[in-house]
Design a protein around this motif. Sequence first.
Motif, mmCIF file in Angstrom:
data_model
loop_
_atom_site.group_PDB
_atom_site.id
_atom_site.type_symbol
_atom_site.label_atom_id
_atom_site.label_comp_id
_atom_site.label_asym_id
_atom_site.label_seq_id
_atom_site.Cartn_x
_atom_site.Cartn_y
_atom_site.Cartn_z
ATOM 1 N N ASP A 85 0.836 -1.213 0.000
ATOM 2 C CA ASP A 85 0.000 0.000 0.000
ATOM 3 C C ASP A 85 0.870 1.262 0.000
ATOM 4 O OD1 ASP A 85 -2.234 -1.565 0.056
ATOM 5 O OD2 ASP A 85 -3.056 -0.746 1.921
ATOM 6 N N GLY A 86 0.293 2.349 -0.469
ATOM 7 C CA GLY A 86 1.004 3.641 -0.462
ATOM 8 C C GLY A 86 0.873 4.319 -1.792
ATOM 9 N N PRO A 87 1.799 4.074 -2.711
ATOM 10 C CA PRO A 87 1.751 4.752 -4.010
ATOM 11 C C PRO A 87 0.520 4.332 -4.810
ATOM 12 C CG PRO A 87 3.772 3.453 -3.766
ATOM 13 C CD PRO A 87 2.913 3.128 -2.607
ATOM 14 N N LYS A 88 -0.027 5.280 -5.560
ATOM 15 C CA LYS A 88 -1.174 4.922 -6.424
ATOM 16 C C LYS A 88 -0.615 4.325 -7.707
ATOM 17 C CE LYS A 88 -4.617 8.059 -4.703
ATOM 18 N NZ LYS A 88 -3.692 8.593 -3.679
ATOM 19 N N ARG A 202 13.085 11.253 -1.612
ATOM 20 C CA ARG A 202 12.106 12.044 -2.361
ATOM 21 C C ARG A 202 12.795 13.148 -3.159
ATOM 22 N NH1 ARG A 202 7.221 11.588 -0.331
ATOM 23 N NH2 ARG A 202 7.974 11.717 1.795
ATOM 24 N N ASN A 203 13.822 13.743 -2.544
ATOM 25 C CA ASN A 203 14.510 14.871 -3.183
ATOM 26 C C ASN A 203 15.285 14.479 -4.440
ATOM 27 O OD1 ASN A 203 13.527 16.642 -1.368
ATOM 28 N ND2 ASN A 203 15.300 16.551 0.019
ATOM 29 N N ILE A 204 15.543 13.207 -4.618
ATOM 30 C CA ILE A 204 16.211 12.783 -5.865
ATOM 31 C C ILE A 204 15.325 13.191 -7.051
ATOM 32 C CG2 ILE A 204 16.961 10.770 -7.221
ATOM 33 C CD1 ILE A 204 17.614 9.398 -4.506
ATOM 34 N N GLY A 205 14.017 12.991 -6.869
ATOM 35 C CA GLY A 205 13.063 13.601 -7.807
ATOM 36 C C GLY A 205 12.766 12.843 -9.082
ATOM 37 N N ASN A 206 13.305 11.680 -9.279
ATOM 38 C CA ASN A 206 12.923 10.920 -10.474
ATOM 39 C C ASN A 206 11.726 10.007 -10.137
ATOM 40 O OD1 ASN A 206 13.916 8.537 -9.300
ATOM 41 N ND2 ASN A 206 15.947 8.791 -10.199
ATOM 42 N N PRO A 207 11.031 9.447 -11.149
ATOM 43 C CA PRO A 207 9.820 8.659 -10.866
ATOM 44 C C PRO A 207 10.074 7.491 -9.908
ATOM 45 C CG PRO A 207 9.940 9.178 -13.204
ATOM 46 C CD PRO A 207 11.239 9.638 -12.607
ATOM 47 N N THR A 208 11.239 6.842 -10.037
ATOM 48 C CA THR A 208 11.509 5.703 -9.144
ATOM 49 C C THR A 208 11.664 6.173 -7.703
ATOM 50 O OG1 THR A 208 12.530 4.401 -10.887
ATOM 51 C CG2 THR A 208 13.155 3.840 -8.645
ATOM 52 N N SER A 209 12.356 7.299 -7.516
ATOM 53 C CA SER A 209 12.592 7.742 -6.143
ATOM 54 C C SER A 209 11.309 8.279 -5.514
ATOM 55 C CB SER A 209 13.709 8.782 -6.088
ATOM 56 O OG SER A 209 13.251 10.010 -6.586
ATOM 57 N N ILE A 210 10.453 8.895 -6.311
ATOM 58 C CA ILE A 210 9.181 9.379 -5.759
ATOM 59 C C ILE A 210 8.310 8.171 -5.358
ATOM 60 C CG2 ILE A 210 7.030 10.604 -6.362
ATOM 61 C CD1 ILE A 210 9.019 12.507 -7.967
ATOM 62 N N PHE A 211 8.297 7.174 -6.215
ATOM 63 C CA PHE A 211 7.600 5.915 -5.892
ATOM 64 C C PHE A 211 8.186 5.315 -4.599
ATOM 65 C CE2 PHE A 211 7.987 1.197 -6.642
ATOM 66 C CZ PHE A 211 6.657 0.863 -6.440
ATOM 67 N N ALA A 212 9.502 5.292 -4.504
ATOM 68 C CA ALA A 212 10.174 4.716 -3.328
ATOM 69 C C ALA A 212 9.810 5.498 -2.065
ATOM 70 C CB ALA A 212 11.689 4.714 -3.544
ATOM 71 N N ALA A 213 9.799 6.827 -2.171
ATOM 72 C CA ALA A 213 9.467 7.649 -0.998
ATOM 73 C C ALA A 213 8.014 7.406 -0.576
ATOM 74 C CB ALA A 213 9.697 9.122 -1.317
ATOM 75 N N GLU A 214 7.135 7.244 -1.559
ATOM 76 C CA GLU A 214 5.719 6.983 -1.214
ATOM 77 C C GLU A 214 5.558 5.609 -0.557
ATOM 78 O OE1 GLU A 214 3.835 9.918 -4.630
ATOM 79 O OE2 GLU A 214 3.562 7.751 -4.841
ATOM 80 N N LEU A 215 6.341 4.661 -1.010
ATOM 81 C CA LEU A 215 6.329 3.350 -0.345
ATOM 82 C C LEU A 215 6.726 3.510 1.124
ATOM 83 C CD1 LEU A 215 8.153 0.947 -2.861
ATOM 84 C CD2 LEU A 215 5.771 0.784 -2.145
ATOM 85 N N LEU A 216 7.793 4.279 1.335
ATOM 86 C CA LEU A 216 8.308 4.421 2.703
ATOM 87 C C LEU A 216 7.387 5.267 3.577
ATOM 88 C CD1 LEU A 216 12.155 4.719 2.098
ATOM 89 C CD2 LEU A 216 10.813 2.720 2.733
ATOM 90 N N ASP A 217 6.686 6.238 2.978
ATOM 91 C CA ASP A 217 5.719 7.017 3.763
ATOM 92 C C ASP A 217 4.721 6.073 4.435
ATOM 93 O OD1 ASP A 217 6.818 9.443 3.051
ATOM 94 O OD2 ASP A 217 5.428 9.783 1.374
ATOM 95 N N PHE A 218 4.209 5.133 3.643
ATOM 96 C CA PHE A 218 3.233 4.184 4.204
ATOM 97 C C PHE A 218 3.910 3.244 5.200
ATOM 98 C CE2 PHE A 218 1.044 0.196 4.564
ATOM 99 C CZ PHE A 218 -0.287 0.553 4.656
ATOM 100 N N PHE A 219 5.050 2.701 4.775
ATOM 101 C CA PHE A 219 5.756 1.660 5.548
ATOM 102 C C PHE A 219 6.179 2.195 6.923
ATOM 103 C CE2 PHE A 219 9.658 -1.326 5.573
ATOM 104 C CZ PHE A 219 8.894 -2.425 5.925
ATOM 105 N N ALA A 220 6.631 3.450 6.938
ATOM 106 C CA ALA A 220 7.153 4.016 8.189
ATOM 107 C C ALA A 220 6.040 4.576 9.072
ATOM 108 C CB ALA A 220 8.180 5.108 7.885
#
Length: 324
Positions: A85-88, A202-220
Amino acid sequence: MKNVILDCDPGHDDAFAIMLAAKHTNLLGVTTVGGNGILENVTRNALSVLEVIGRTDVAVYPGHSGPCTAPLIIADNVHGKSGMDGPKLNPPKRKPETKHGVDFIVETVMHTDHVTLIATGPLTNIASAINKEPKIVERVDALYIMGGGAYAGNWTPAAEFNIYVDPEAAYKVFHSGLTIYMCGVNLTRQCPVTPEFIENIRNIGNPTSIFAAELLDFFAAGGDAHLHDACAVAWLVDPTLVRSAYLNVDIELNGKLTRGMTVTDLRPLQTAKPEADIDLDSPYRWDDAPQGSPFRGHEPNCHVGMRLDYGKFTQLLLDTLTSY
Ligand code: BDR
Ligand code: CA
């Protein structure tokens, strides 16, 4: 780059394992296993991760939907209803392969030299592959496992989730003779997901890193999150990240309180040093005590990860995400 098959159950931290493996290994395929979520969900999640990172050339082979000897336990309390769960996410464009994950593992290992297996879910597929073709044990270079723990568990006081879900499979694997690297919770608790780390991603700013940050928002959000599965891949990618000890690890199958525990024979590391009862520089060996002595250790079968270089680990992840 090493030839790798990644057996996983995505899973937020499995997603990071996929990102590392896809960048730093020759990823021959991804197999999935019921674990964090039901097989259908974790397989879809694996396809989604590969799509986000632009690696739709890596095929996904669904394996077992759950343990062969017990019902599946899932971790939707940690990973949400979807298992990630997290990223759409839109449904992945690709379908999984029709070949069973266990057949893919067996056929690939029997026809390809120097394959390393990485398992970041319950060990059901790996045990099943050994049962199907025991010769894979001699052919595989090594198996890196996220699972277990040298001192304690996370799902129960004694057992870590992946081993707890299918202890019979873990028993088969740890008694198989494979060269095993165990990345247990004693190691992975050294890689917490901090708010600062999420922002750096998140600050890396590419699609993979934004996806990764959204994963971690939920996970954390649930607190106490660790990038367990990424550690197992990172250890293979950069062996200097982890300090390990070669020890005996056995799997408890029957204990009322300890089923699924990775019982680790730490006796060779126990010294009289007052500040710590574990000494990685201990001069003792498992067989120092004579045959028959109750203090003689059990013969090692596993490289047990003990200390993680958190700085190097987070840098590897940041560099990897930047490169996508
Ligand atoms: C393990 O269990 C799962 O929830 C994670 O993906 C990881 O593989 C940690 O105990
Ligand atoms: Ca996992």
